[in-house]
Design a protein around this motif. Structure first.
Motif, PDB file in Angstrom:
ATOM      1  N   TYR A 182     105.217  88.884 -12.982  1.00 56.25           N
ATOM      2  CA  TYR A 182     103.967  88.369 -12.257  1.00 56.25           C
ATOM      3  C   TYR A 182     103.567  89.435 -11.150  1.00 56.25           C
ATOM      4  CZ  TYR A 182      99.823  85.288 -11.117  1.00 56.25           C
ATOM      5  OH  TYR A 182      98.702  85.068 -10.781  1.00 56.25           O
ATOM      6  N   LEU A 183     104.597  89.655 -10.403  1.00 55.43           N
ATOM      7  CA  LEU A 183     104.221  90.717  -9.291  1.00 55.43           C
ATOM      8  C   LEU A 183     104.034  92.120 -10.007  1.00 55.43           C
ATOM      9  CD1 LEU A 183     104.615  91.469  -6.325  1.00 55.43           C
ATOM     10  CD2 LEU A 183     107.088  91.982  -6.798  1.00 55.43           C
ATOM     11  N   ALA A 184     104.545  92.473 -11.021  1.00 53.32           N
ATOM     12  CA  ALA A 184     104.243  93.795 -11.399  1.00 53.32           C
ATOM     13  C   ALA A 184     102.817  93.940 -12.002  1.00 53.32           C
ATOM     14  CB  ALA A 184     105.172  94.262 -12.550  1.00 53.32           C
ATOM     15  N   VAL A 185     102.412  92.664 -12.579  1.00 52.02           N
ATOM     16  CA  VAL A 185     101.088  92.723 -13.000  1.00 52.02           C
ATOM     17  C   VAL A 185     100.076  92.710 -12.043  1.00 52.02           C
ATOM     18  CG1 VAL A 185      99.723  91.251 -14.569  1.00 52.02           C
ATOM     19  CG2 VAL A 185     101.916  91.506 -15.192  1.00 52.02           C
ATOM     20  N   ALA A 186     100.424  91.843 -10.724  1.00 56.05           N
ATOM     21  CA  ALA A 186      99.546  91.977  -9.767  1.00 56.05           C
ATOM     22  C   ALA A 186      99.390  93.146  -9.235  1.00 56.05           C
ATOM     23  CB  ALA A 186     100.314  91.224  -8.816  1.00 56.05           C
ATOM     24  N   LEU A 187     100.057  94.196  -9.388  1.00 62.91           N
ATOM     25  CA  LEU A 187     100.066  95.568  -8.995  1.00 62.91           C
ATOM     26  C   LEU A 187      99.398  96.460  -9.719  1.00 62.91           C
ATOM     27  CD1 LEU A 187     103.510  95.635  -6.978  1.00 62.91           C
ATOM     28  CD2 LEU A 187     101.362  95.468  -5.960  1.00 62.91           C
ATOM     29  N   CYS A 188      98.853  96.224 -10.930  1.00 55.71           N
ATOM     30  CA  CYS A 188      98.318  96.904 -11.857  1.00 55.71           C
ATOM     31  C   CYS A 188      96.860  97.020 -11.279  1.00 55.71           C
ATOM     32  CB  CYS A 188      98.155  96.525 -13.259  1.00 55.71           C
ATOM     33  SG  CYS A 188      99.938  96.401 -14.054  1.00 55.71           S
ATOM     34  N   ARG A 208     102.795  81.784  -6.022  1.00 57.37           N
ATOM     35  CA  ARG A 208     103.999  81.480  -5.329  1.00 57.37           C
ATOM     36  C   ARG A 208     104.971  82.634  -6.108  1.00 57.37           C
ATOM     37  NH1 ARG A 208     107.729  77.342  -6.613  1.00 57.37           N
ATOM     38  NH2 ARG A 208     106.029  76.319  -7.623  1.00 57.37           N
ATOM     39  N   TYR A 209     105.010  82.456  -7.428  1.00 54.07           N
ATOM     40  CA  TYR A 209     106.135  83.216  -7.956  1.00 54.07           C
ATOM     41  C   TYR A 209     105.828  84.848  -7.547  1.00 54.07           C
ATOM     42  CZ  TYR A 209     106.874  79.642 -11.296  1.00 54.07           C
ATOM     43  OH  TYR A 209     107.388  78.292 -11.950  1.00 54.07           O
ATOM     44  N   ALA A 210     104.717  85.305  -7.227  1.00 57.08           N
ATOM     45  CA  ALA A 210     104.368  86.329  -6.809  1.00 57.08           C
ATOM     46  C   ALA A 210     105.002  86.702  -5.415  1.00 57.08           C
ATOM     47  CB  ALA A 210     102.944  86.935  -6.753  1.00 57.08           C
ATOM     48  N   PHE A 211     104.803  85.760  -4.538  1.00 54.62           N
ATOM     49  CA  PHE A 211     105.523  86.016  -3.403  1.00 54.62           C
ATOM     50  C   PHE A 211     106.985  85.908  -3.258  1.00 54.62           C
ATOM     51  CE2 PHE A 211     101.253  85.235  -1.691  1.00 54.62           C
ATOM     52  CZ  PHE A 211     101.363  85.709  -0.347  1.00 54.62           C
ATOM     53  N   GLU A 212     107.437  85.220  -3.881  1.00 61.38           N
ATOM     54  CA  GLU A 212     108.938  84.896  -4.389  1.00 61.38           C
ATOM     55  C   GLU A 212     109.552  86.138  -4.935  1.00 61.38           C
ATOM     56  OE1 GLU A 212     109.386  80.005  -4.773  1.00 61.38           O
ATOM     57  OE2 GLU A 212     109.183  81.470  -6.611  1.00 61.38           O
ATOM     58  N   THR A 256     102.677  67.325  -8.029  1.00 60.42           N
ATOM     59  CA  THR A 256     103.887  67.928  -8.080  1.00 60.42           C
ATOM     60  C   THR A 256     103.767  69.119  -7.679  1.00 60.42           C
ATOM     61  OG1 THR A 256     104.616  65.971  -9.457  1.00 60.42           O
ATOM     62  CG2 THR A 256     105.889  67.985  -9.515  1.00 60.42           C
ATOM     63  N   LEU A 257     102.995  70.142  -8.450  1.00 61.00           N
ATOM     64  CA  LEU A 257     102.874  71.390  -8.245  1.00 61.00           C
ATOM     65  C   LEU A 257     102.311  71.641  -6.811  1.00 61.00           C
ATOM     66  CD1 LEU A 257     101.224  72.339 -11.595  1.00 61.00           C
ATOM     67  CD2 LEU A 257     103.770  72.749 -11.114  1.00 61.00           C
ATOM     68  N   GLU A 258     101.198  71.186  -6.508  1.00 57.37           N
ATOM     69  CA  GLU A 258     100.838  71.464  -5.158  1.00 57.37           C
ATOM     70  C   GLU A 258     101.705  71.304  -4.071  1.00 57.37           C
ATOM     71  OE1 GLU A 258      98.516  73.299  -4.347  1.00 57.37           O
ATOM     72  OE2 GLU A 258      97.283  73.170  -6.223  1.00 57.37           O
ATOM     73  N   GLN A 259     102.443  70.048  -4.206  1.00 57.35           N
ATOM     74  CA  GLN A 259     103.379  69.551  -3.042  1.00 57.35           C
ATOM     75  C   GLN A 259     104.467  70.889  -2.861  1.00 57.35           C
ATOM     76  OE1 GLN A 259     105.621  65.943  -3.693  1.00 57.35           O
ATOM     77  NE2 GLN A 259     107.021  66.322  -1.856  1.00 57.35           N
ATOM     78  N   LYS A 260     104.855  71.409  -4.218  1.00 56.48           N
ATOM     79  CA  LYS A 260     105.913  72.557  -3.992  1.00 56.48           C
ATOM     80  C   LYS A 260     105.262  73.705  -3.259  1.00 56.48           C
ATOM     81  CE  LYS A 260     108.756  71.174  -8.026  1.00 56.48           C
ATOM     82  NZ  LYS A 260     109.091  71.572  -9.289  1.00 56.48           N
ATOM     83  N   ASN A 261     104.114  73.937  -3.865  1.00 54.32           N
ATOM     84  CA  ASN A 261     103.214  75.059  -3.284  1.00 54.32           C
ATOM     85  C   ASN A 261     102.976  75.006  -1.805  1.00 54.32           C
ATOM     86  OD1 ASN A 261     103.083  76.381  -5.962  1.00 54.32           O
ATOM     87  ND2 ASN A 261     101.213  75.496  -6.381  1.00 54.32           N
ATOM     88  N   THR A 262     102.596  73.982  -1.673  1.00 48.18           N
ATOM     89  CA  THR A 262     102.138  73.723  -0.055  1.00 48.18           C
ATOM     90  C   THR A 262     103.414  73.888   0.952  1.00 48.18           C
ATOM     91  OG1 THR A 262     100.548  72.319  -0.616  1.00 48.18           O
ATOM     92  CG2 THR A 262     101.397  72.084   1.536  1.00 48.18           C
ATOM     93  N   GLU A 263     104.639  73.409   0.396  1.00 46.23           N
ATOM     94  CA  GLU A 263     105.835  73.412   1.116  1.00 46.23           C
ATOM     95  C   GLU A 263     106.244  74.997   1.362  1.00 46.23           C
ATOM     96  OE1 GLU A 263     108.918  71.202  -0.850  1.00 46.23           O
ATOM     97  OE2 GLU A 263     107.849  69.223  -0.145  1.00 46.23           O
ATOM     98  N   PHE A 264     105.993  75.731   0.144  1.00 43.59           N
ATOM     99  CA  PHE A 264     106.613  77.050   0.355  1.00 43.59           C
ATOM    100  C   PHE A 264     105.396  77.927   1.058  1.00 43.59           C
ATOM    101  CE2 PHE A 264     105.941  81.386  -1.544  1.00 43.59           C
ATOM    102  CZ  PHE A 264     107.188  81.958  -1.377  1.00 43.59           C
ATOM    103  N   PHE A 265     104.168  77.828   0.978  1.00 44.85           N
ATOM    104  CA  PHE A 265     103.249  78.645   1.618  1.00 44.85           C
ATOM    105  C   PHE A 265     103.098  78.283   3.267  1.00 44.85           C
ATOM    106  CE2 PHE A 265     101.471  79.395  -2.723  1.00 44.85           C
ATOM    107  CZ  PHE A 265     101.830  80.817  -2.525  1.00 44.85           C
ATOM    108  N   THR A 266     103.424  77.188   3.386  1.00 47.40           N
ATOM    109  CA  THR A 266     103.697  76.571   4.661  1.00 47.40           C
ATOM    110  C   THR A 266     104.549  77.386   5.556  1.00 47.40           C
ATOM    111  OG1 THR A 266     102.770  74.381   4.501  1.00 47.40           O
ATOM    112  CG2 THR A 266     104.035  74.768   6.479  1.00 47.40           C
ATOM    113  N   GLU A 267     105.762  77.436   5.115  1.00 45.98           N
ATOM    114  CA  GLU A 267     106.573  78.350   5.549  1.00 45.98           C
ATOM    115  C   GLU A 267     106.410  79.910   5.686  1.00 45.98           C
ATOM    116  OE1 GLU A 267     111.610  79.399   5.004  1.00 45.98           O
ATOM    117  OE2 GLU A 267     110.622  77.961   3.570  1.00 45.98           O
ATOM    118  N   VAL A 268     105.807  80.343   4.438  1.00 43.84           N
ATOM    119  CA  VAL A 268     105.619  82.021   4.387  1.00 43.84           C
ATOM    120  C   VAL A 268     104.439  82.280   5.331  1.00 43.84           C
ATOM    121  CG1 VAL A 268     104.424  83.457   2.960  1.00 43.84           C
ATOM    122  CG2 VAL A 268     106.292  82.122   2.061  1.00 43.84           C
ATOM    123  N   CYS A 269     103.694  81.391   5.541  1.00 39.29           N
ATOM    124  CA  CYS A 269     102.168  81.568   6.229  1.00 39.29           C
ATOM    125  C   CYS A 269     102.393  81.251   7.823  1.00 39.29           C
ATOM    126  CB  CYS A 269     101.136  80.798   5.981  1.00 39.29           C
ATOM    127  SG  CYS A 269     100.482  81.070   4.235  1.00 39.29           S
ATOM    128  N   GLY A 270     103.981  80.812   8.107  1.00 37.93           N
ATOM    129  CA  GLY A 270     104.252  80.433   9.466  1.00 37.93           C
ATOM    130  C   GLY A 270     104.507  81.836  10.129  1.00 37.93           C
TER     131      GLY A 270
END
Length: 260
Positions: free
Chosen positions: A13-19, A118-122, A209-223
């Motif tokens: 997904y990261l690779a596709v993002a860079l096309c 989130r996968y792209a960031f990971e 459920t999905l948004e909880q995982k995403n929010t937790e992840f991006f809260t840390e990343v965006c910090g």
């Protein structure tokens, strides 16, 4: 196997993002042969995956340090190259997806889209100088579905091949919908969990459920980058005695595409 396959999806997904322009067009099946379509897809994806390797090696640190810039980059590139609706439908089941009302479909697709973000960031954080190159392409007899086989060469892990499942849209554009490794697709692994949650808690529960995982992840990343933004906002913030204008007020119903 699940964790390893998930890492592969992140990388792809990261690779596709860079096309920057990996649109592959195909005429209607009766007009173009299977081999012609495969050659066309290969000629488009091969140089692009070469460019992906160069882009990652040069800009990884910059994007890690500036999550908002990376999120903007992903939003500009991924949405046109990945069919999130088809991925979502496959995850929950076509019948279940079609049974949802339009608003529910939109909300679920947005939650899946944010999960892919989130996968792209990971994937970005775990990138370790891998080299991507296309080694094979195959499409079905109808020229509607295909696989792009990509070799991932790594200086720290064994080299391996993975397959990007692509789907031809009604407009003749090939878009990614899934990833396969050693015969196992990401959708085939995750669909059981998604459908179990949806059966027990409904589509709202799955989205939550999905948004909880995403929010937790991006809260840390965006910090990693809020201080400068907060300072800038503080200078623009109206005084306590001044009511913000309608333009200054954030919309309670507008969903931001950027995670930060």
């Amino acid at each position: 196997m699940y964790k390893f396959t998930k890492k592969i999806l992140r990388a792809v997904y990261l690779a596709v993002a860079l096309c920057t322009s990996c649109f592959v067009f195909a005429e209607a099946p009766p007009l173009v042969s299977k081999s012609t379509v495969e050659n066309s897809i290969s000629s488009q994806f091969a140089p692009l995956f070469d460019a992906i390797t160069e882009e990652l090696s040069q800009n990884q640190a910059r994007y890690i340090a500036n999550p908002s810039a990376y999120a903007e980059f992903i939003n500009l590139r991924v949405k046109s190259l990945w069919d999130v609706s088809s991925t979502t439908s496959a995850l929950v089941g076509k019948a279940a997806f079609v049974a949802l009302d339009p608003a529910q479909q939109t909300d679920l697709v947005e939650a899946i889209d944010r999960t892919l973000m989130r996968y792209a960031f990971e994937g970005l954080e775990n990138y370790t100088a891998q080299i991507f190159d296309v080694v094979d392409v195959a499409v079905n007899a109808e020229n509607t579905l295909g696989w792009v086989q990509v070799r991932m060469q790594s200086p720290v892990l064994m080299d391996f091949n993975l397959d990007l499942l692509i789907k031809r849209t009604e407009e003749g554009v090939w878009k990614g919908v899934d990833v396969r490794f050693k015969g196992i697709t990401y959708v085939s692994i995750k669909k059981h969990e998604y459908r179990r949650i949806m059966k027990k808690r409904g589509v709202a529960g799955l989205i939550e459920t999905l948004e909880q995982k995403n929010t937790e992840f991006f809260t840390e990343v965006c910090g990693k980058e809020p201080s400068a933004q907060e300072k800038s906002f503080a200078h623009k913030e109206p005084s306590a005695h001044k009511e913000p204008s309608a333009r200054e007020k954030p919309s309670a119903h507008k969903k931001s595409k950027a995670p930060c």
